[in-house]
Design a protein around this motif. Structure first.
Motif, PDB file in Angstrom:
ATOM      1  N   VAL A   5      17.125  -3.158  39.178  1.00  0.00           N
ATOM      2  CA  VAL A   5      16.570  -1.988  38.508  1.00  0.00           C
ATOM      3  C   VAL A   5      17.231  -1.759  37.156  1.00  0.00           C
ATOM      4  CG1 VAL A   5      16.250   0.517  38.686  1.00  0.00           C
ATOM      5  CG2 VAL A   5      15.925  -0.930  40.686  1.00  0.00           C
ATOM      6  N   VAL A   6      18.523  -1.972  37.079  1.00  0.00           N
ATOM      7  CA  VAL A   6      19.237  -1.765  35.817  1.00  0.00           C
ATOM      8  C   VAL A   6      18.657  -2.665  34.736  1.00  0.00           C
ATOM      9  CG1 VAL A   6      21.488  -2.044  34.675  1.00  0.00           C
ATOM     10  CG2 VAL A   6      21.342  -0.920  36.902  1.00  0.00           C
ATOM     11  N   ARG A   7      18.360  -3.890  35.081  1.00  0.00           N
ATOM     12  CA  ARG A   7      17.795  -4.829  34.106  1.00  0.00           C
ATOM     13  C   ARG A   7      16.361  -4.468  33.740  1.00  0.00           C
ATOM     14  NH1 ARG A   7      18.297 -11.281  33.640  1.00  0.00           N
ATOM     15  NH2 ARG A   7      20.447 -10.676  33.845  1.00  0.00           N
ATOM     16  N   THR A   8      15.557  -4.120  34.723  1.00  0.00           N
ATOM     17  CA  THR A   8      14.138  -3.900  34.453  1.00  0.00           C
ATOM     18  C   THR A   8      13.846  -2.573  33.752  1.00  0.00           C
ATOM     19  OG1 THR A   8      13.764  -3.000  36.674  1.00  0.00           O
ATOM     20  CG2 THR A   8      13.357  -5.357  36.351  1.00  0.00           C
ATOM     21  N   MET A  14      20.703   1.062  29.551  1.00  0.00           N
ATOM     22  CA  MET A  14      21.535   0.211  28.704  1.00  0.00           C
ATOM     23  C   MET A  14      23.029   0.440  28.958  1.00  0.00           C
ATOM     24  SD  MET A  14      21.374  -0.343  24.652  1.00  0.00           S
ATOM     25  CE  MET A  14      21.884  -1.875  23.959  1.00  0.00           C
ATOM     26  N   GLY A  15      23.445   1.695  29.078  1.00  0.00           N
ATOM     27  CA  GLY A  15      24.858   1.992  29.330  1.00  0.00           C
ATOM     28  C   GLY A  15      25.338   1.356  30.623  1.00  0.00           C
ATOM     29  N   SER A  16      24.544   1.468  31.682  1.00  0.00           N
ATOM     30  CA  SER A  16      24.906   0.859  32.966  1.00  0.00           C
ATOM     31  C   SER A  16      24.975  -0.657  32.853  1.00  0.00           C
ATOM     32  CB  SER A  16      23.885   1.237  34.047  1.00  0.00           C
ATOM     33  OG  SER A  16      23.905   2.624  34.265  1.00  0.00           O
ATOM     34  N   ARG A  17      24.054  -1.197  32.100  1.00  0.00           N
ATOM     35  CA  ARG A  17      24.020  -2.650  31.938  1.00  0.00           C
ATOM     36  C   ARG A  17      25.212  -3.151  31.132  1.00  0.00           C
ATOM     37  NH1 ARG A  17      18.728  -6.135  30.350  1.00  0.00           N
ATOM     38  NH2 ARG A  17      19.477  -8.104  31.181  1.00  0.00           N
ATOM     39  N   LEU A  18      25.547  -2.438  30.054  1.00  0.00           N
ATOM     40  CA  LEU A  18      26.721  -2.821  29.271  1.00  0.00           C
ATOM     41  C   LEU A  18      27.999  -2.658  30.085  1.00  0.00           C
ATOM     42  CD1 LEU A  18      25.788  -1.310  25.794  1.00  0.00           C
ATOM     43  CD2 LEU A  18      25.945  -3.744  26.376  1.00  0.00           C
ATOM     44  N   ARG A  19      28.081  -1.594  30.886  1.00  0.00           N
ATOM     45  CA  ARG A  19      29.245  -1.410  31.748  1.00  0.00           C
ATOM     46  C   ARG A  19      29.353  -2.567  32.747  1.00  0.00           C
ATOM     47  NH1 ARG A  19      28.338   3.388  33.858  1.00  0.00           N
ATOM     48  NH2 ARG A  19      27.400   2.562  35.740  1.00  0.00           N
ATOM     49  N   ARG A  20      28.224  -2.960  33.322  1.00  0.00           N
ATOM     50  CA  ARG A  20      28.205  -4.062  34.283  1.00  0.00           C
ATOM     51  C   ARG A  20      28.679  -5.361  33.624  1.00  0.00           C
ATOM     52  NH1 ARG A  20      22.599  -5.131  37.321  1.00  0.00           N
ATOM     53  NH2 ARG A  20      21.977  -6.054  35.342  1.00  0.00           N
ATOM     54  N   ILE A  21      28.189  -5.622  32.425  1.00  0.00           N
ATOM     55  CA  ILE A  21      28.630  -6.817  31.691  1.00  0.00           C
ATOM     56  C   ILE A  21      30.116  -6.716  31.382  1.00  0.00           C
ATOM     57  CG2 ILE A  21      28.434  -8.061  29.493  1.00  0.00           C
ATOM     58  CD1 ILE A  21      25.405  -7.267  29.553  1.00  0.00           C
TER      59      ILE A  21
END
Length: 163
Positions: A5-8, A14-21
């Motif tokens: 879900v974070v990707r899609t 974006m914040g969650s995705r950058l944190r994950r990365i």
């Protein structure tokens, strides 16, 4: 397989995705550090690098240099003090100001890391990003600068979001 879900959700997450990365990069960096047996956390390196570059700094200056809160910087410096990598002494010109500096053990770690660990991590991340289009570091800097100038809560929606 469950949808990522974070990707899609794109910009929405974006914040969650950058944190994950960031967490993944931090964990992978920690693995390299652990394999080298250095006894330091990946998140502590920026503090050592800041002191190495600028010389002795206050906790507030370190917090600013690394981009975190002062309580977070205080906690990290406390850990580095316990490990013997830094020392804290009153400033010569103002006894109320405490300056954090590298100990000889800390300087040795930084010197070793600049030759062995940091180039390895930088090369691995550059390899990871090598096929990406556009200057990723400039793009990240632009996002950081944009957030500093106008936080999300103060931004107006674009035309496509207004409809």
């Amino acid at each position: 397989m469950v949808e990522d879900v974070v990707r899609t959700l794109g910009f929405m997450c974006m914040g969650s995705r950058l944190r994950r990365i960031g967490e993944r990069l931090q964990a992978d960096t920690q693995q390299v550090i652990d394999e080298a047996g250095l006894g330091i956390q990946a998140g502590q390196y920026p503090f050592l690098a800041a002191i190495d570059r600028a010389g002795p700094l206050t906790i507030g200056e370190l917090a600013q240099a690394v981009g975190i809160t002062q309580p977070g910087a205080t906690r990290t410096i406390g850990q580095l003090l316990e490990l013997g990598f830094v020392d804290m002494q009153p400033a010569a010109d103002d006894q109320r100001r405490k300056l954090v500096s590298l100990t000889s053990k800390g300087q040795h770690l930084v010197d070793h890391s600049k030759k062995v660990i940091w180039p390895r991590i930088a090369a691995a991340v550059a390899d990871l990003c090598g096929d990406l289009e556009g200057p990723i570091l400039q793009q990240l800097a632009a996002i950081e600068d944009g957030l500093a100038a106008v936080p999300l809560a103060r931004r107006k929606p674009g035309k496509e979001e207004e409809a």
